[in-house]
Scaffold this motif. Structure first.
Motif, PDB file in Angstrom:
ATOM      1  N   ASP A  54       0.815  -1.224   0.000  1.00  0.00           N
ATOM      2  CA  ASP A  54       0.000   0.000   0.000  1.00  0.00           C
ATOM      3  C   ASP A  54       0.846   1.270   0.000  1.00  0.00           C
ATOM      4  O   ASP A  54       0.470   2.267  -0.605  1.00  0.00           O
ATOM      5  CB  ASP A  54      -0.924   0.033   1.222  1.00  0.00           C
ATOM      6  CG  ASP A  54      -2.049  -0.984   1.135  1.00  0.00           C
ATOM      7  OD1 ASP A  54      -2.362  -1.439   0.012  1.00  0.00           O
ATOM      8  OD2 ASP A  54      -2.613  -1.326   2.190  1.00  0.00           O
ATOM      9  N   ALA A  55       1.981   1.235   0.676  1.00  0.00           N
ATOM     10  CA  ALA A  55       2.819   2.432   0.812  1.00  0.00           C
ATOM     11  C   ALA A  55       3.736   2.592  -0.396  1.00  0.00           C
ATOM     12  O   ALA A  55       4.503   1.688  -0.742  1.00  0.00           O
ATOM     13  CB  ALA A  55       3.658   2.349   2.092  1.00  0.00           C
ATOM     14  N   GLY A  56       3.655   3.762  -1.023  1.00  0.00           N
ATOM     15  CA  GLY A  56       4.509   4.054  -2.171  1.00  0.00           C
ATOM     16  C   GLY A  56       5.980   3.948  -1.845  1.00  0.00           C
ATOM     17  O   GLY A  56       6.789   3.524  -2.677  1.00  0.00           O
ATOM     18  N   GLU A  57       6.349   4.319  -0.623  1.00  0.00           N
ATOM     19  CA  GLU A  57       7.748   4.247  -0.188  1.00  0.00           C
ATOM     20  C   GLU A  57       8.255   2.802  -0.230  1.00  0.00           C
ATOM     21  O   GLU A  57       9.369   2.533  -0.680  1.00  0.00           O
ATOM     22  CB  GLU A  57       7.869   4.812   1.229  1.00  0.00           C
ATOM     23  CG  GLU A  57       9.257   4.786   1.803  1.00  0.00           C
ATOM     24  CD  GLU A  57       9.327   5.338   3.226  1.00  0.00           C
ATOM     25  OE1 GLU A  57      10.430   5.331   3.780  1.00  0.00           O
ATOM     26  OE2 GLU A  57       8.287   5.765   3.773  1.00  0.00           O
ATOM     27  N   VAL A  58       7.431   1.866   0.197  1.00  0.00           N
ATOM     28  CA  VAL A  58       7.825   0.455   0.194  1.00  0.00           C
ATOM     29  C   VAL A  58       7.900  -0.060  -1.239  1.00  0.00           C
ATOM     30  O   VAL A  58       8.839  -0.782  -1.603  1.00  0.00           O
ATOM     31  CB  VAL A  58       6.867  -0.396   1.050  1.00  0.00           C
ATOM     32  CG1 VAL A  58       7.164  -1.882   0.908  1.00  0.00           C
ATOM     33  CG2 VAL A  58       6.952   0.025   2.516  1.00  0.00           C
ATOM     34  N   ARG A  59       6.932   0.311  -2.068  1.00  0.00           N
ATOM     35  CA  ARG A  59       6.982  -0.107  -3.475  1.00  0.00           C
ATOM     36  C   ARG A  59       8.265   0.397  -4.129  1.00  0.00           C
ATOM     37  O   ARG A  59       8.931  -0.335  -4.868  1.00  0.00           O
ATOM     38  CB  ARG A  59       5.757   0.407  -4.240  1.00  0.00           C
ATOM     39  CG  ARG A  59       4.459  -0.238  -3.803  1.00  0.00           C
ATOM     40  CD  ARG A  59       3.303   0.038  -4.751  1.00  0.00           C
ATOM     41  NE  ARG A  59       3.063   1.423  -5.077  1.00  0.00           N
ATOM     42  CZ  ARG A  59       2.339   2.275  -4.366  1.00  0.00           C
ATOM     43  NH1 ARG A  59       1.774   1.870  -3.233  1.00  0.00           N
ATOM     44  NH2 ARG A  59       2.154   3.522  -4.769  1.00  0.00           N
ATOM     45  N   THR A  60       8.627   1.639  -3.855  1.00  0.00           N
ATOM     46  CA  THR A  60       9.841   2.208  -4.426  1.00  0.00           C
ATOM     47  C   THR A  60      11.079   1.462  -3.948  1.00  0.00           C
ATOM     48  O   THR A  60      11.985   1.181  -4.739  1.00  0.00           O
ATOM     49  CB  THR A  60       9.946   3.709  -4.084  1.00  0.00           C
ATOM     50  OG1 THR A  60       8.807   4.378  -4.635  1.00  0.00           O
ATOM     51  CG2 THR A  60      11.219   4.323  -4.628  1.00  0.00           C
ATOM     52  N   CYS A  61      11.140   1.111  -2.672  1.00  0.00           N
ATOM     53  CA  CYS A  61      12.278   0.350  -2.154  1.00  0.00           C
ATOM     54  C   CYS A  61      12.354  -1.028  -2.792  1.00  0.00           C
ATOM     55  O   CYS A  61      13.452  -1.517  -3.097  1.00  0.00           O
ATOM     56  CB  CYS A  61      12.191   0.218  -0.635  1.00  0.00           C
ATOM     57  SG  CYS A  61      12.554   1.755   0.225  1.00  0.00           S
ATOM     58  N   ALA A  62      11.209  -1.653  -3.016  1.00  0.00           N
ATOM     59  CA  ALA A  62      11.192  -2.972  -3.660  1.00  0.00           C
ATOM     60  C   ALA A  62      11.710  -2.876  -5.089  1.00  0.00           C
ATOM     61  O   ALA A  62      12.490  -3.723  -5.538  1.00  0.00           O
ATOM     62  CB  ALA A  62       9.779  -3.546  -3.633  1.00  0.00           C
ATOM     63  N   VAL A  63      11.309  -1.834  -5.793  1.00  0.00           N
ATOM     64  CA  VAL A  63      11.772  -1.617  -7.168  1.00  0.00           C
ATOM     65  C   VAL A  63      13.275  -1.342  -7.171  1.00  0.00           C
ATOM     66  O   VAL A  63      14.023  -1.919  -7.965  1.00  0.00           O
ATOM     67  CB  VAL A  63      10.981  -0.465  -7.823  1.00  0.00           C
ATOM     68  CG1 VAL A  63      11.622  -0.022  -9.112  1.00  0.00           C
ATOM     69  CG2 VAL A  63       9.530  -0.878  -8.052  1.00  0.00           C
ATOM     70  N   THR A  64      13.719  -0.479  -6.290  1.00  0.00           N
ATOM     71  CA  THR A  64      15.143  -0.166  -6.178  1.00  0.00           C
ATOM     72  C   THR A  64      15.937  -1.426  -5.842  1.00  0.00           C
ATOM     73  O   THR A  64      17.027  -1.658  -6.382  1.00  0.00           O
ATOM     74  CB  THR A  64      15.369   0.915  -5.108  1.00  0.00           C
ATOM     75  OG1 THR A  64      14.649   2.098  -5.499  1.00  0.00           O
ATOM     76  CG2 THR A  64      16.840   1.242  -4.930  1.00  0.00           C
ATOM     77  N   GLY A  65      15.375  -2.254  -4.972  1.00  0.00           N
ATOM     78  CA  GLY A  65      16.025  -3.506  -4.610  1.00  0.00           C
ATOM     79  C   GLY A  65      16.280  -4.399  -5.813  1.00  0.00           C
ATOM     80  O   GLY A  65      17.318  -5.062  -5.896  1.00  0.00           O
ATOM     81  N   MET A  66      15.357  -4.392  -6.768  1.00  0.00           N
ATOM     82  CA  MET A  66      15.540  -5.204  -7.978  1.00  0.00           C
ATOM     83  C   MET A  66      16.784  -4.770  -8.750  1.00  0.00           C
ATOM     84  O   MET A  66      17.543  -5.601  -9.232  1.00  0.00           O
ATOM     85  CB  MET A  66      14.327  -5.103  -8.898  1.00  0.00           C
ATOM     86  CG  MET A  66      13.147  -5.847  -8.406  1.00  0.00           C
ATOM     87  SD  MET A  66      13.455  -7.624  -8.341  1.00  0.00           S
ATOM     88  CE  MET A  66      11.777  -8.155  -8.179  1.00  0.00           C
ATOM     89  N   GLY A  67      16.976  -3.476  -8.878  1.00  0.00           N
ATOM     90  CA  GLY A  67      18.174  -2.983  -9.550  1.00  0.00           C
ATOM     91  C   GLY A  67      19.436  -3.374  -8.809  1.00  0.00           C
ATOM     92  O   GLY A  67      20.431  -3.780  -9.425  1.00  0.00           O
ATOM     93  N   HIS A  68      19.391  -3.280  -7.485  1.00  0.00           N
ATOM     94  CA  HIS A  68      20.556  -3.686  -6.681  1.00  0.00           C
ATOM     95  C   HIS A  68      20.847  -5.176  -6.856  1.00  0.00           C
ATOM     96  O   HIS A  68      22.010  -5.574  -6.967  1.00  0.00           O
ATOM     97  CB  HIS A  68      20.320  -3.391  -5.202  1.00  0.00           C
ATOM     98  CG  HIS A  68      20.326  -1.954  -4.832  1.00  0.00           C
ATOM     99  ND1 HIS A  68      21.115  -1.003  -5.435  1.00  0.00           N
ATOM    100  CD2 HIS A  68      19.607  -1.282  -3.877  1.00  0.00           C
ATOM    101  CE1 HIS A  68      20.895   0.181  -4.873  1.00  0.00           C
ATOM    102  NE2 HIS A  68      19.991   0.032  -3.927  1.00  0.00           N
ATOM    103  N   ILE A  69      19.800  -5.999  -6.884  1.00  0.00           N
ATOM    104  CA  ILE A  69      19.994  -7.438  -7.048  1.00  0.00           C
ATOM    105  C   ILE A  69      20.687  -7.731  -8.372  1.00  0.00           C
ATOM    106  O   ILE A  69      21.650  -8.499  -8.427  1.00  0.00           O
ATOM    107  CB  ILE A  69      18.643  -8.191  -6.953  1.00  0.00           C
ATOM    108  CG1 ILE A  69      18.071  -8.065  -5.536  1.00  0.00           C
ATOM    109  CG2 ILE A  69      18.802  -9.657  -7.349  1.00  0.00           C
ATOM    110  CD1 ILE A  69      16.599  -8.429  -5.423  1.00  0.00           C
ATOM    111  N   ALA A  70      20.215  -7.108  -9.434  1.00  0.00           N
ATOM    112  CA  ALA A  70      20.843  -7.314 -10.753  1.00  0.00           C
ATOM    113  C   ALA A  70      22.297  -6.870 -10.729  1.00  0.00           C
ATOM    114  O   ALA A  70      23.184  -7.567 -11.223  1.00  0.00           O
ATOM    115  CB  ALA A  70      20.070  -6.556 -11.824  1.00  0.00           C
ATOM    116  N   ARG A  71      22.557  -5.723 -10.137  1.00  0.00           N
ATOM    117  CA  ARG A  71      23.907  -5.162 -10.113  1.00  0.00           C
ATOM    118  C   ARG A  71      24.844  -5.970  -9.220  1.00  0.00           C
ATOM    119  O   ARG A  71      25.983  -6.251  -9.583  1.00  0.00           O
ATOM    120  CB  ARG A  71      23.851  -3.706  -9.633  1.00  0.00           C
ATOM    121  CG  ARG A  71      25.186  -2.994  -9.609  1.00  0.00           C
ATOM    122  CD  ARG A  71      25.059  -1.540  -9.174  1.00  0.00           C
ATOM    123  NE  ARG A  71      24.243  -1.329  -7.998  1.00  0.00           N
ATOM    124  CZ  ARG A  71      24.635  -1.551  -6.745  1.00  0.00           C
ATOM    125  NH1 ARG A  71      25.845  -2.025  -6.507  1.00  0.00           N
ATOM    126  NH2 ARG A  71      23.834  -1.307  -5.736  1.00  0.00           N
TER     127      ARG A  71
END
Length: 110
Positions: A54-71
């Motif tokens: 529900d929280a946009g902040e958490v969604r953004t962290c999850a999305v950012t986490g995906m980039g970190h995982i790939a990197r």
């Protein structure tokens, strides 16, 4: 501004953070796990699940986490993750982070 290594957390800490309802705490724990857990598949699946939070902040962290995982790990299920990130590009709160994560996946994942 200086770089600070994310704190080390255990998976149980994420469950506790989610139960607390504190979006900032969920984000801190999630990013700490991404940097320290090492199980890219579990991390990927966890981030995918949090993209519906529900929280946009958490969604953004999850999305950012995906980039970190790939990197950091060089592994990601491109088809599944790319589809999810394309959906996140339509969310005004996560659009910029989704663009960055898609770029990281393109550059760093095999």
């Amino acid at each position: 501004m200086r770089y600070e290594e994310p704190e080390r957390f255990e998976r149980e800490d994420l469950a506790r953070a989610q139960m607390s309802g504190d979006a900032g705490e969920v984000c801190s724990v999630l990013i700490g796990l991404v940097f320290h857990d090492g199980d890219w598949k579990w991390l990927q699946d966890t981030c995918l699940g949090l993209m519906d939070h529900d929280a946009g902040e958490v969604r953004t962290c999850a999305v950012t986490g995906m980039g970190h995982i790939a990197r950091m790990y060089g592994n990601i299920e491109k088809d599944v993750v790319t589809h999810a990130l394309e959906r996140m590009r339509m969310d005004s709160k996560t659009a910029g982070a989704a663009e960055n994560a898609l770029e990281d996946i393109h550059i760093f994942s095999s």
